[in-house]
Write an enzyme that holds these catalytic residues in place. Structure first.
Site, PDB file in Angstrom:
ATOM      1  N   SER A 276      17.054   7.733  50.426  1.00 57.82           N
ATOM      2  CA  SER A 276      16.957   9.150  50.764  1.00 57.82           C
ATOM      3  C   SER A 276      17.159   9.307  52.262  1.00 57.82           C
ATOM      4  CB  SER A 276      15.556   9.645  50.389  1.00 57.82           C
ATOM      5  OG  SER A 276      15.223  10.811  51.112  1.00 57.82           O
TER       6      SER A 276
ATOM      7  N   TYR B 223       6.923   7.713  51.363  1.00 57.79           N
ATOM      8  CA  TYR B 223       8.297   7.846  50.844  1.00 57.79           C
ATOM      9  C   TYR B 223       9.313   7.335  51.862  1.00 57.79           C
ATOM     10  CZ  TYR B 223      12.184  10.177  48.375  1.00 57.79           C
ATOM     11  OH  TYR B 223      13.344  10.471  47.687  1.00 57.79           O
TER      12      TYR B 223
HETATM   13  N1  NAD Z   1      16.526  15.126  44.288  1.00 57.49           N
HETATM   14  C1  NAD Z   1      16.525  14.915  45.562  1.00 57.49           C
HETATM   15  O1  NAD Z   1      16.518  15.859  46.336  1.00 57.49           O
HETATM   16  C2  NAD Z   1      16.508  13.513  46.101  1.00 57.49           C
HETATM   17  C3  NAD Z   1      16.690  13.350  47.468  1.00 57.49           C
HETATM   18  C4  NAD Z   1      16.690  12.052  47.987  1.00 57.49           C
HETATM   19  C5  NAD Z   1      16.529  10.966  47.143  1.00 57.49           C
HETATM   20  N2  NAD Z   1      16.341  11.160  45.806  1.00 57.49           N
HETATM   21  C6  NAD Z   1      16.149   9.950  44.976  1.00 57.49           C
HETATM   22  O2  NAD Z   1      16.862  10.047  43.750  1.00 57.49           O
HETATM   23  C7  NAD Z   1      16.197   9.269  42.755  1.00 57.49           C
HETATM   24  C8  NAD Z   1      15.767  10.063  41.538  1.00 57.49           C
HETATM   25  O3  NAD Z   1      16.665  10.977  41.177  1.00 57.49           O
HETATM   26  P1  NAD Z   1      16.527  11.786  39.776  1.00 57.49           P
HETATM   27  O4  NAD Z   1      17.083  13.121  40.089  1.00 57.49           O
HETATM   28  O5  NAD Z   1      17.145  10.982  38.681  1.00 57.49           O
HETATM   29  O6  NAD Z   1      14.906  11.883  39.589  1.00 57.49           O
HETATM   30  P2  NAD Z   1      13.958  12.288  38.364  1.00 57.49           P
HETATM   31  O7  NAD Z   1      12.578  12.165  38.900  1.00 57.49           O
HETATM   32  O8  NAD Z   1      14.357  13.593  37.762  1.00 57.49           O
HETATM   33  O9  NAD Z   1      14.210  11.153  37.257  1.00 57.49           O
HETATM   34  C9  NAD Z   1      13.685   9.878  37.389  1.00 57.49           C
HETATM   35  C10 NAD Z   1      13.084   9.432  36.086  1.00 57.49           C
HETATM   36  O10 NAD Z   1      12.507   8.147  36.302  1.00 57.49           O
HETATM   37  C11 NAD Z   1      11.358   8.025  35.493  1.00 57.49           C
HETATM   38  N3  NAD Z   1      10.499   7.001  36.080  1.00 57.49           N
HETATM   39  C12 NAD Z   1       9.705   7.089  37.178  1.00 57.49           C
HETATM   40  N4  NAD Z   1       9.069   5.938  37.394  1.00 57.49           N
HETATM   41  C13 NAD Z   1       9.486   5.076  36.427  1.00 57.49           C
HETATM   42  C14 NAD Z   1       9.185   3.726  36.129  1.00 57.49           C
HETATM   43  N5  NAD Z   1       8.322   3.016  36.862  1.00 57.49           N
HETATM   44  N6  NAD Z   1       9.798   3.137  35.050  1.00 57.49           N
HETATM   45  C15 NAD Z   1      10.666   3.848  34.303  1.00 57.49           C
HETATM   46  N7  NAD Z   1      10.984   5.135  34.538  1.00 57.49           N
HETATM   47  C16 NAD Z   1      10.398   5.747  35.589  1.00 57.49           C
HETATM   48  C17 NAD Z   1      10.722   9.415  35.527  1.00 57.49           C
HETATM   49  O11 NAD Z   1       9.910   9.613  34.396  1.00 57.49           O
HETATM   50  C18 NAD Z   1      11.955  10.315  35.531  1.00 57.49           C
HETATM   51  O12 NAD Z   1      12.261  10.697  34.214  1.00 57.49           O
HETATM   52  C19 NAD Z   1      14.916   8.755  43.396  1.00 57.49           C
HETATM   53  O13 NAD Z   1      15.085   7.439  43.854  1.00 57.49           O
HETATM   54  C20 NAD Z   1      14.719   9.745  44.535  1.00 57.49           C
HETATM   55  O14 NAD Z   1      13.874   9.237  45.533  1.00 57.49           O
HETATM   56  C21 NAD Z   1      16.332  12.405  45.279  1.00 57.49           C
END
Ligand code: NAD
Length: 262
Positions: A148, A164
Protein backbone atom coordinates in the site's frame (compact mmCIF):
# COMPACT_ATOMS: atom_id res chain seq x y z
CA UNK A 1 -8.62 -20.70 -22.62
CA UNK A 2 -5.94 -18.96 -24.69
CA UNK A 3 -4.37 -15.89 -23.13
CA UNK A 4 -1.34 -14.34 -21.53
CA UNK A 5 -1.47 -16.82 -18.63
CA UNK A 6 -2.50 -19.90 -20.63
CA UNK A 7 -1.33 -23.16 -19.04
CA UNK A 8 -0.48 -21.49 -15.72
CA UNK A 9 -1.87 -22.24 -12.26
CA UNK A 10 -2.43 -19.27 -9.95
CA UNK A 11 -3.24 -18.97 -6.27
CA UNK A 12 -4.93 -15.75 -5.11
CA UNK A 13 -5.21 -15.31 -1.35
CA UNK A 14 -8.10 -13.26 0.01
CA UNK A 15 -9.65 -13.51 -3.44
CA UNK A 16 -13.24 -12.79 -2.45
CA UNK A 17 -14.06 -9.25 -1.36
CA UNK A 18 -15.28 -8.56 2.16
CA UNK A 19 -18.45 -6.89 0.88
CA UNK A 20 -20.43 -5.85 -2.19
CA UNK A 21 -18.36 -4.54 -5.11
CA UNK A 22 -15.05 -5.49 -6.70
CA UNK A 23 -12.02 -5.93 -4.44
CA UNK A 24 -8.38 -6.08 -5.53
CA UNK A 25 -8.19 -9.86 -5.06
CA UNK A 26 -11.45 -10.40 -6.91
CA UNK A 27 -10.46 -8.29 -9.94
CA UNK A 28 -7.07 -10.03 -10.07
CA UNK A 29 -8.61 -13.52 -9.91
CA UNK A 30 -11.06 -12.61 -12.69
CA UNK A 31 -8.35 -11.21 -14.98
CA UNK A 32 -6.02 -14.16 -14.27
CA UNK A 33 -8.82 -16.52 -15.34
CA UNK A 34 -9.69 -14.41 -18.39
CA UNK A 35 -6.02 -14.69 -19.43
CA UNK A 36 -6.24 -18.47 -19.24
CA UNK A 37 -4.88 -19.33 -15.77
CA UNK A 38 -6.53 -21.93 -13.56
CA UNK A 39 -7.16 -20.01 -10.35
CA UNK A 40 -7.40 -21.26 -6.77
CA UNK A 41 -9.48 -18.76 -4.81
CA UNK A 42 -8.32 -18.82 -1.21
CA UNK A 43 -10.45 -17.18 1.44
CA UNK A 44 -11.59 -17.55 5.00
CA UNK A 45 -15.16 -17.43 3.71
CA UNK A 46 -15.98 -20.43 1.50
CA UNK A 47 -19.33 -18.88 0.67
CA UNK A 48 -17.96 -15.60 -0.73
CA UNK A 49 -15.18 -17.43 -2.60
CA UNK A 50 -17.79 -19.86 -4.00
CA UNK A 51 -19.77 -16.95 -5.42
CA UNK A 52 -16.65 -15.65 -7.18
CA UNK A 53 -15.78 -19.15 -8.49
CA UNK A 54 -19.28 -19.36 -9.96
CA UNK A 55 -18.86 -15.96 -11.64
CA UNK A 56 -15.51 -17.02 -13.17
CA UNK A 57 -16.74 -20.40 -14.43
CA UNK A 58 -19.91 -18.76 -15.85
CA UNK A 59 -17.71 -16.67 -18.15
CA UNK A 60 -15.71 -19.73 -19.26
CA UNK A 61 -12.77 -19.58 -16.84
CA UNK A 62 -11.42 -22.23 -14.47
CA UNK A 63 -11.53 -21.61 -10.73
CA UNK A 64 -11.80 -23.59 -7.50
CA UNK A 65 -12.14 -22.64 -3.85
CA UNK A 66 -9.83 -23.38 -0.96
CA UNK A 67 -11.28 -22.15 2.33
CA UNK A 68 -9.07 -21.44 5.32
CA UNK A 69 -7.07 -18.94 7.33
CA UNK A 70 -3.74 -18.55 5.53
CA UNK A 71 -2.06 -17.02 8.56
CA UNK A 72 -1.68 -20.65 9.68
CA UNK A 73 1.28 -22.45 8.21
CA UNK A 74 -0.56 -25.78 7.91
CA UNK A 75 -3.39 -24.10 5.99
CA UNK A 76 -0.93 -22.45 3.58
CA UNK A 77 0.73 -25.82 2.99
CA UNK A 78 -2.64 -27.52 2.43
CA UNK A 79 -3.61 -24.74 0.00
CA UNK A 80 -0.50 -25.35 -2.14
CA UNK A 81 -1.09 -29.12 -1.98
CA UNK A 82 -4.68 -28.58 -3.12
CA UNK A 83 -3.54 -26.61 -6.19
CA UNK A 84 -1.02 -29.38 -7.02
CA UNK A 85 -3.63 -32.11 -6.59
CA UNK A 86 -6.10 -30.31 -8.86
CA UNK A 87 -3.84 -29.01 -11.60
CA UNK A 88 -0.32 -30.44 -11.03
CA UNK A 89 1.63 -27.18 -10.69
CA UNK A 90 1.85 -23.75 -9.05
CA UNK A 91 3.15 -20.92 -11.24
CA UNK A 92 1.73 -17.77 -9.63
CA UNK A 93 1.13 -16.76 -6.02
CA UNK A 94 -0.73 -13.49 -5.52
CA UNK A 95 -0.42 -12.60 -1.82
CA UNK A 96 -3.46 -10.33 -1.54
CA UNK A 97 -4.61 -10.85 2.07
CA UNK A 98 -4.19 -7.73 4.17
CA UNK A 99 -5.97 -5.70 6.81
CA UNK A 100 -5.40 -2.43 8.66
CA UNK A 101 -6.14 -1.04 12.11
CA UNK A 102 -5.95 2.49 13.47
CA UNK A 103 -3.44 3.82 15.93
CA UNK A 104 -0.10 5.51 16.49
CA UNK A 105 2.58 3.78 18.59
CA UNK A 106 0.92 5.41 21.61
CA UNK A 107 -2.63 4.40 20.80
CA UNK A 108 -2.63 1.18 18.75
CA UNK A 109 -4.03 -1.74 20.70
CA UNK A 110 -1.31 -4.38 21.00
CA UNK A 111 -3.72 -7.10 19.83
CA UNK A 112 -4.43 -5.02 16.70
CA UNK A 113 -0.69 -4.63 16.11
CA UNK A 114 -0.21 -8.43 16.18
CA UNK A 115 -3.34 -9.03 14.06
CA UNK A 116 -2.18 -6.59 11.35
CA UNK A 117 1.38 -7.94 11.26
CA UNK A 118 0.01 -11.47 11.01
CA UNK A 119 -2.56 -10.69 8.29
CA UNK A 120 -0.13 -8.79 6.06
CA UNK A 121 3.26 -10.36 6.74
CA UNK A 122 2.81 -13.83 8.20
CA UNK A 123 0.22 -14.84 5.59
CA UNK A 124 2.58 -13.74 2.81
CA UNK A 125 5.53 -15.53 4.40
CA UNK A 126 3.82 -18.89 4.96
CA UNK A 127 2.01 -18.91 1.59
CA UNK A 128 5.27 -18.08 -0.20
CA UNK A 129 7.09 -20.77 1.80
CA UNK A 130 4.46 -23.32 0.75
CA UNK A 131 4.55 -22.38 -2.95
CA UNK A 132 8.30 -22.01 -3.55
CA UNK A 133 9.11 -25.77 -3.65
CA UNK A 134 6.24 -26.32 -6.11
CA UNK A 135 7.45 -23.44 -8.30
CA UNK A 136 10.98 -24.89 -8.29
CA UNK A 137 9.54 -28.22 -9.31
CA UNK A 138 7.76 -26.53 -12.23
CA UNK A 139 10.85 -24.65 -13.42
CA UNK A 140 9.94 -21.17 -12.16
CA UNK A 141 7.22 -18.89 -10.89
CA UNK A 142 5.99 -15.43 -10.01
CA UNK A 143 5.29 -14.33 -6.44
CA UNK A 144 3.38 -11.06 -6.12
CA UNK A 145 3.07 -9.07 -2.91
CA UNK A 146 0.27 -6.54 -2.31
CA UNK A 147 1.45 -3.47 -0.42
CA UNK A 148 0.00 0.00 0.00
CA UNK A 149 1.06 3.62 -0.33
CA UNK A 150 1.04 3.44 3.48
CA UNK A 151 4.13 1.18 3.25
CA UNK A 152 5.93 3.66 1.00
CA UNK A 153 4.82 7.00 2.44
CA UNK A 154 3.55 6.22 5.93
CA UNK A 155 -0.02 6.96 6.90
CA UNK A 156 -1.03 9.92 8.98
CA UNK A 157 -4.34 11.19 10.17
CA UNK A 158 -5.88 11.60 13.56
CA UNK A 159 -6.16 7.82 14.04
CA UNK A 160 -2.75 6.96 12.57
CA UNK A 161 -2.02 3.53 11.19
CA UNK A 162 1.43 2.55 12.35
CA UNK A 163 0.77 -1.20 12.28
CA UNK A 164 -0.46 -1.15 8.67
CA UNK A 165 2.36 1.09 7.40
CA UNK A 166 4.96 -1.05 9.19
CA UNK A 167 3.56 -4.32 7.89
CA UNK A 168 3.31 -3.07 4.31
CA UNK A 169 6.86 -1.65 4.40
CA UNK A 170 7.94 -5.09 5.63
CA UNK A 171 6.56 -6.59 2.43
CA UNK A 172 8.98 -4.46 0.43
CA UNK A 173 11.94 -6.05 2.23
CA UNK A 174 10.35 -9.48 1.92
CA UNK A 175 9.98 -8.98 -1.85
CA UNK A 176 13.63 -7.98 -2.31
CA UNK A 177 14.82 -10.87 -0.19
CA UNK A 178 12.80 -13.50 -2.09
CA UNK A 179 13.80 -11.93 -5.42
CA UNK A 180 17.49 -12.18 -4.47
CA UNK A 181 17.33 -15.71 -3.09
CA UNK A 182 15.41 -17.22 -6.02
CA UNK A 183 16.64 -15.20 -9.02
CA UNK A 184 18.76 -18.08 -10.32
CA UNK A 185 15.80 -20.45 -10.07
CA UNK A 186 13.58 -18.45 -12.39
CA UNK A 187 11.27 -17.48 -9.53
CA UNK A 188 10.48 -13.77 -9.56
CA UNK A 189 9.14 -11.69 -6.65
CA UNK A 190 7.55 -8.29 -7.15
CA UNK A 191 5.35 -6.03 -5.08
CA UNK A 192 2.42 -3.84 -6.10
CA UNK A 193 2.03 -0.67 -4.04
CA UNK A 194 -1.71 -0.08 -4.16
CA UNK A 195 -2.82 3.55 -4.22
CA UNK A 196 -6.16 5.16 -3.44
CA UNK A 197 -8.49 2.68 -5.07
CA UNK A 198 -12.15 2.45 -4.21
CA UNK A 199 -12.99 -1.08 -3.11
CA UNK A 200 -15.20 -2.76 -0.46
CA UNK A 201 -12.20 -2.51 1.93
CA UNK A 202 -12.66 1.27 2.11
CA UNK A 203 -16.42 1.36 1.57
CA UNK A 204 -17.05 2.76 5.05
CA UNK A 205 -14.98 5.86 4.26
CA UNK A 206 -17.22 8.92 4.07
CA UNK A 207 -17.63 11.01 0.90
CA UNK A 208 -15.49 13.86 2.28
CA UNK A 209 -12.54 11.56 3.08
CA UNK A 210 -12.91 9.89 -0.29
CA UNK A 211 -12.77 13.27 -2.04
CA UNK A 212 -9.73 14.35 0.01
CA UNK A 213 -8.01 11.11 -0.99
CA UNK A 214 -8.78 11.74 -4.67
CA UNK A 215 -7.39 15.27 -4.52
CA UNK A 216 -4.07 14.00 -3.13
CA UNK A 217 -3.50 11.91 -6.28
CA UNK A 218 -1.43 13.80 -8.89
CA UNK A 219 -3.64 12.44 -11.67
CA UNK A 220 -6.67 13.70 -9.70
CA UNK A 221 -8.62 10.49 -10.20
CA UNK A 222 -9.52 7.57 -7.99
CA UNK A 223 -8.22 4.12 -8.93
CA UNK A 224 -10.15 0.87 -9.12
CA UNK A 225 -9.36 -2.74 -8.34
CA UNK A 226 -9.02 -3.31 -12.11
CA UNK A 227 -6.01 -0.95 -12.24
CA UNK A 228 -4.30 -3.21 -9.69
CA UNK A 229 -5.37 -6.39 -11.47
CA UNK A 230 -3.92 -5.29 -14.83
CA UNK A 231 -0.54 -4.76 -13.12
CA UNK A 232 -0.81 -8.18 -11.49
CA UNK A 233 -1.45 -9.87 -14.87
CA UNK A 234 1.74 -8.31 -16.24
CA UNK A 235 3.79 -9.43 -13.22
CA UNK A 236 2.28 -12.92 -13.37
CA UNK A 237 2.85 -13.38 -17.09
CA UNK A 238 5.99 -14.25 -19.03
CA UNK A 239 5.93 -10.69 -20.41
CA UNK A 240 7.69 -9.73 -17.16
CA UNK A 241 10.10 -12.69 -17.33
CA UNK A 242 13.09 -10.34 -16.74
CA UNK A 243 11.45 -8.29 -13.99
CA UNK A 244 12.14 -9.14 -10.37
CA UNK A 245 12.59 -7.27 -7.09
CA UNK A 246 10.41 -4.41 -8.29
CA UNK A 247 8.27 -2.35 -5.92
CA UNK A 248 5.64 -1.06 -8.36
CA UNK A 249 3.31 1.74 -7.33
CA UNK A 250 -0.06 1.75 -9.10
CA UNK A 251 -1.35 4.98 -7.65
CA UNK A 252 -1.89 7.78 -10.16
CA UNK A 253 1.61 9.12 -9.47
CA UNK A 254 1.33 9.57 -5.70
CA UNK A 255 4.55 7.80 -4.65
CA UNK A 256 6.69 8.96 -7.60
CA UNK A 257 5.56 12.60 -7.40
CA UNK A 258 5.34 12.95 -3.63
CA UNK A 259 6.49 16.56 -3.78
CA UNK A 260 3.60 17.37 -6.11
CA UNK A 261 1.91 20.56 -4.85
CA UNK A 262 -1.37 19.95 -3.05
N1 NAD B 1 -8.70 -0.92 -1.11
C1 NAD B 1 -7.72 -0.10 -0.91
O1 NAD B 1 -7.93 1.10 -0.89
C2 NAD B 1 -6.34 -0.62 -0.67
C3 NAD B 1 -5.30 0.30 -0.64
C4 NAD B 1 -4.00 -0.17 -0.43
C5 NAD B 1 -3.77 -1.53 -0.28
N2 NAD B 1 -4.81 -2.41 -0.31
C6 NAD B 1 -4.48 -3.84 -0.11
O2 NAD B 1 -5.22 -4.66 -1.00
C7 NAD B 1 -5.40 -5.95 -0.41
C8 NAD B 1 -6.85 -6.35 -0.24
O3 NAD B 1 -7.61 -5.98 -1.27
P1 NAD B 1 -9.14 -6.50 -1.42
O4 NAD B 1 -9.84 -5.36 -2.06
O5 NAD B 1 -9.15 -7.83 -2.10
O6 NAD B 1 -9.61 -6.65 0.14
P2 NAD B 1 -10.87 -7.33 0.86
O7 NAD B 1 -10.66 -7.07 2.31
O8 NAD B 1 -12.16 -6.91 0.25
O9 NAD B 1 -10.70 -8.90 0.57
C9 NAD B 1 -9.75 -9.67 1.23
C10 NAD B 1 -10.37 -10.96 1.68
O10 NAD B 1 -9.37 -11.68 2.41
C11 NAD B 1 -10.00 -12.41 3.44
N3 NAD B 1 -9.01 -12.68 4.47
C12 NAD B 1 -8.50 -11.83 5.40
N4 NAD B 1 -7.61 -12.46 6.18
C13 NAD B 1 -7.52 -13.74 5.72
C14 NAD B 1 -6.76 -14.86 6.11
N5 NAD B 1 -5.91 -14.82 7.13
N6 NAD B 1 -6.92 -16.04 5.41
C15 NAD B 1 -7.78 -16.09 4.38
N7 NAD B 1 -8.53 -15.05 3.96
C16 NAD B 1 -8.41 -13.88 4.63
C17 NAD B 1 -11.12 -11.49 3.93
O11 NAD B 1 -12.14 -12.24 4.55
C18 NAD B 1 -11.57 -10.84 2.62
O12 NAD B 1 -12.66 -11.56 2.09
C19 NAD B 1 -4.82 -5.86 0.99
O13 NAD B 1 -3.52 -6.38 1.03
C20 NAD B 1 -4.85 -4.36 1.25
O14 NAD B 1 -3.98 -3.99 2.28
C21 NAD B 1 -6.07 -1.98 -0.50
Amino acid sequence: MAGRLAGKVAIVTGAAPRGEGVGNGMATAILFAREGAKVLLVNRSAERAGKLAHQITEEGGTAAVYAGDVAKEEVAEAMAKDAMARWGRVDILHNNVGIGAPGTPETVKIEDWHRVIEANLTTTMVCTRACLPRMKQGGGGSVIMVSSIAGALGLMGSAGAVAYATAKAGLHGFTLSVAADYATQNIRANCIVVGSVHTPMVASMGDAARERRRQMVPMQTEGTAWDIAHGAVYLASDESRWVTGVILPIDGGLVALRAWPR
